[in-house]
Each structure stands twice: as structure tokens, then as C-alpha cells.
Design an enzyme around this catalytic site. Structure first.
Site, PDB file in Angstrom:
ATOM      1  N   LYS A   1       0.875  -1.189   0.000  1.00 23.20           N
ATOM      2  CA  LYS A   1       0.000   0.000   0.000  1.00 23.20           C
ATOM      3  C   LYS A   1       0.900   1.223   0.000  1.00 23.20           C
ATOM      4  CE  LYS A   1      -3.513   2.816   1.614  1.00 23.20           C
ATOM      5  NZ  LYS A   1      -4.017   2.807   2.977  1.00 23.20           N
TER       6      LYS A   1
ATOM      7  N   ASP B   1     -12.759   1.423   4.624  1.00 25.05           N
ATOM      8  CA  ASP B   1     -11.864   2.202   5.504  1.00 25.05           C
ATOM      9  C   ASP B   1     -12.273   2.060   6.976  1.00 25.05           C
ATOM     10  OD1 ASP B   1      -9.525   3.587   5.709  1.00 25.05           O
ATOM     11  OD2 ASP B   1     -10.248   5.441   4.789  1.00 25.05           O
TER      12      ASP B   1
HETATM   13 ZN   LIG Z   1      -7.544   3.612   4.741  1.00 25.57          ZN
END
Ligand SMILES: [Zn+2]
Length: 418
Positions: free
Chosen positions: A199, A332
């Protein structure tokens, strides 16, 4: 009972639990590929996987009543090790051991909400997400099948760096990359620690200090070095990005998915579509930052950024949808409470998706993003028996996904609400 049937029953009972054939019966089954409801809904399972053809005589039967069978759901953007409402200081005060235990608790919540596979994108410096993934895979603790990224890579002063603290405090910078060579080194280190993907933060963020969500972070050679090295190691890269320039630069470098994608322009959306780059929109997270009364106690600076982005983000999502960018479900969670992992379905529909598209984003499309389309994401023979059951029809009321009554992961029943 005939002698043949009795023999089949005895044979089935003598097999280990995983190998015993099991039939799931319900009022309906939704084929997420075609959008067709089959009535009655029926699956048969052996060895943790969905089987083709008629079930053998003597198979055990589980009757789920007036429910609709669906594939287990997939969230492509979670933070299981970040408790909601902790804030930057609260996070700094937490040990890696405590964060891992938070992850254990949250993994269970997410599984019980019907999410049988999750891509966790950004955890603590100790790679505790790798440990959590492995403990779940061994069957030591309950949780969704996990793909993990370790800490997200960022630039000095960028989203993910700890900004706004006095310079004498050294708060850890193993994840900070300021050159192509450092990018390659970080990817190799991350792979050595056992991550499934990389990421990176391609732009500033909403919940960080002193950075601009609209501005790109890495230089194009840094983006390219990270993605190229990740590819050489067999890892995909996902990119947190709000501003359009950062979305475009990350897309051109070859990332697999753009996370958030708030300020996406039509030209960049076309580039994403042409390259098959996925968007993981995380719609409710931004809404949750602006909830009345600020229940998660976000600082004023984050509220200002969220207020500025929210109206533009609606337009960006519409552009992605109309252009045909593949959109995969991602929440998220960690920004908001993990038990609300199904909250994005309502927002995907209110932002313009049909209920079937929203459901496909969390099944077929998410499985494609994870390169697991032959394993998960549909109730087709050969796939893992990741199954949920809901009351009613999600195609007429998407909110039924917020009340999942039955969860099965790889043929193992997790819970049934009466
Ligand atoms: Zn995130």
C-alpha cells in the site's frame, strides 16, 4: 429408511466434519452474476467448497428458512488494527500487542457481519497484520480470510508520516520512502515480512496533519520503482489517492487499485478504465468524519478537509461509474466502527449504483481485484463455501445486508441468528 440410505448416512457420519457433505436450503439464492433469484435456494458443500451436480444420499441438511443465500462479502479496504476514534495521539500510546488484540476483536466483528474475505491496507510497524492473518488461517481465532499490506509507504511529511510533533521525537520512519532506491528496498523488506500486497500513499490525506489531499506525494520515478519492484516480487500495489494528479501518476505507474479516488477527473477515469485499474471508493468513511456531534472526535483540521472534499467526491464517483471503471467495495473501517462494515452499501446505491452493482462490487468485482475470482465472490461450484443468508431481497432493499443472519466461511458455520 432404505438399507442403501442407511449405509450412505453411516458412511457420511464416519467422515471428518470438513469432508461430510452438507446441503444448505433456503427460500431463495441470488446469482450475483446474472441478478436472478433462484427459488428455492440450494447449495451442497464438501471439503469447504461448493459442489456441482446433485448431492449424495445421506448428506446432512441445514435449513435456513425464509432467507436469501448470497456469496460471503469482501471488503477491499480495512484497518482491523486501528480502533475507531483513537486519534493520532491515542494510536501512539498503544503498544503493538494491544493493537494486535484490537485486530483480533475487530476481525470477529467483521466476519460476523458477513465479510468472509478482507484486504487490510495499512497496519502498525510491527507487521502485526501478518500475524493476525496467519492466526486466522490456522483456525486459531475467528476472522475473515485476510490479505495484508503491512504499514503503508509514504514520503517525508506525507499522509502516514507523523507530522506536527517536535523534531526531537523519533516516531519511526521505516515506511518513509524518498527515492526510487528506498522504494525498492522497502518493497523487498515488506515482502520479507510476509505481506500480500503493497500500500502506498499517493497523495496527502484527510486525517493527517500538514499535508494536502489534493497534492501528489511520490515523484513519478518513485511511483514506478515501487510498482515495478512489487511486480517483480509478485505483489500488487494499492494507492491511497484523493487528488486527480496523484490518481493519474499512480495509475500510470501501474497500481492495481486507487483507494478513495475523491477528485477523479473524466480524463483520469478513462486512463483507469483503459488499464483495468480498480477504484475502491470508501464512501461512508468521509461521511462518518462529518457526523453530527463528531462522535469520533476528529480534529478541526480534518473536518475542514472533509468538508472541502465531500461535494467533489460525489462527482468523482459518478465519473468513475459512468466511465465504467471497475469499482470494488471498500470501507476504511477503523475510521469508523468495525461493526458497521456494511454501511457502504447504502451509500453506493445513493451515489448511483443499482443494488446489484453494489452487491457485485463486494463479491465478483472485489474477488477480481484480489485475483481470487476462481476461489471466492460467487456461489459457483469449485469456490470456497463462503455463504451468507439475509432476510428479504437485497435487490429491492440493500439495507438487508446490514442484518446478516447466517455466515459460513469455507464450509464452517460461524453464526445463525434465529
Ligand atoms: Zn484507509
Amino acid at each position: 429408511m432404505s438399507l442403501r440410505c442407511l449405509f450412505a448416512c453411516l458412511l457420511a457420519l464416519s467422515l471428518p466434519a470438513q469432508e461430510r457433505p452438507l446441503i444448505l436450503n433456503a427460500a431463495r439464492l441470488l446469482n450475483v452474476r446474472t441478478g436472478k433469484l433462484e427459488a428455492p435456494g440450494r447449495l451442497w458443500i464438501r471439503g469447504g467448497r461448493i459442489q456441482a451436480g446433485p448431492p449424495p444420499a445421506g448428506a446432512e441438511t441445514l435449513d435456513l428458512g425464509n432467507r436469501t443465500l448470497l456469496p460471503g462479502l469482501i471488503d477491499c479496504h480495512t484497518h482491523l488494527l486501528f480502533p475507531a476514534g483513537l486519534g493520532e495521539l491515542g494510536y501512539l500510546k498503544r503498544s503493538h500487542g494491544t493493537l494486535l488484540l484490537d485486530g483480533v476483536v475487530n476481525a470477529r466483528k467483521v466476519l460476523e457481519a458477513g465479510f468472509t474475505t478482507v484486504r487490510d491496507v495499512g497496519a502498525s510497524a510491527a507487521f502485526a497484520d501478518v500475524a493476525l492473518r496467519d492466526a486466522i488461517a490456522r483456525g486459531d481465532i475467528p476472522g475473515p480470510r485476510l490479505l495484508v499490506a503491512g504499514p503503508a509507504l509514504s514520503i517525508t511529511g506525507g499522509h502516514g508520516d507523523l507530522n506536527g510533533f517536535p523534531p526531537h521525537l523519533h516516531l519511526g520512519d521505516e515506511h518513509i520512502v524518498d527515492s526510487p532506491d528506498q522504494g525498492r528496498h522497502a518493497v523487498r523488506q515488506w515482502q520479507k515480512r510476509g505481506v500480500d500486497l503493497i500500500k502506498l500513499h499517493a497523495t496527502g490525506g484527510v486525517l493527517s496533519n500538514h499535508d494536502d489531499p489534493g497534492a501528489p506525494s511520490f515523484s513519478p520515478p518513485e511511483f514506478q520503482a515501487i510498482v515495478e519492484e512489487a511486480r517483480r516480487r509478485g505483489l500488487d500495489v494499492c494507492a491511497h489517492a484523493h487528488g486527480d494528479a496523484g490518481i493519474l501518476e499512480a495509475t500510470l505507474a501501474g497500481v492495481r487499485s486507487i483507494e478513495h479516488g475523491s477528485l477523479l477527473s473524466p480524463a483520469t477515469a478513462k486512463e483507469m478504465k483503459a488499464r483495468g485499474t480498480f477504484l475502491v471508493p470508501t464512501l461512508y468513511a468521509l461521511e462518518s468524519i462529518l457526523l453530527p456531534g463528531n462522535p469520533y472526535k476528529f480534529p478541526e483540521g480534518s473536518l475542514v478537509k472533509a468538508r472541502a472534499i465531500l461535494p467533489l467526491r460525489k462527482a468523482g464517483f459518478k465519473v468513475a461509474l459512468e466511465t465504467g471503471v471497475p469499482i470494488a467495495y471498500g470501507t476504511d473501517i477503523g475510521v469508523f466502527e468495525h461493526g458497521q462494515v456494511s454501511a457502504d452499501f447504502r451509500y453506493l446505491v445513493s451515489y448511483g449504483m443499482t443494488p446489484l452493482q453494489a452487491l457485485q462490487s463486494a463479491t465478483l468485482v472485489a474477488a477480481d481485484l484480489l485475483r481470487m475470482g476462481s476461489e471466492i465472490g460467487s456461489l459457483e461450484p469449485g469456490r470456497w463455501a463462503d455463504v451468507i443468508a439475509v432476510d428479504g431481497d437485497p435487490l429491492t432493499d440493500i439495507s438487508v445486508l446490514e442484518r446478516v443472519g447466517f455466515v459460513m466461511k469455507a464450509g464452517k458455520t460461524i453464526q445463525i441468528h434465529p
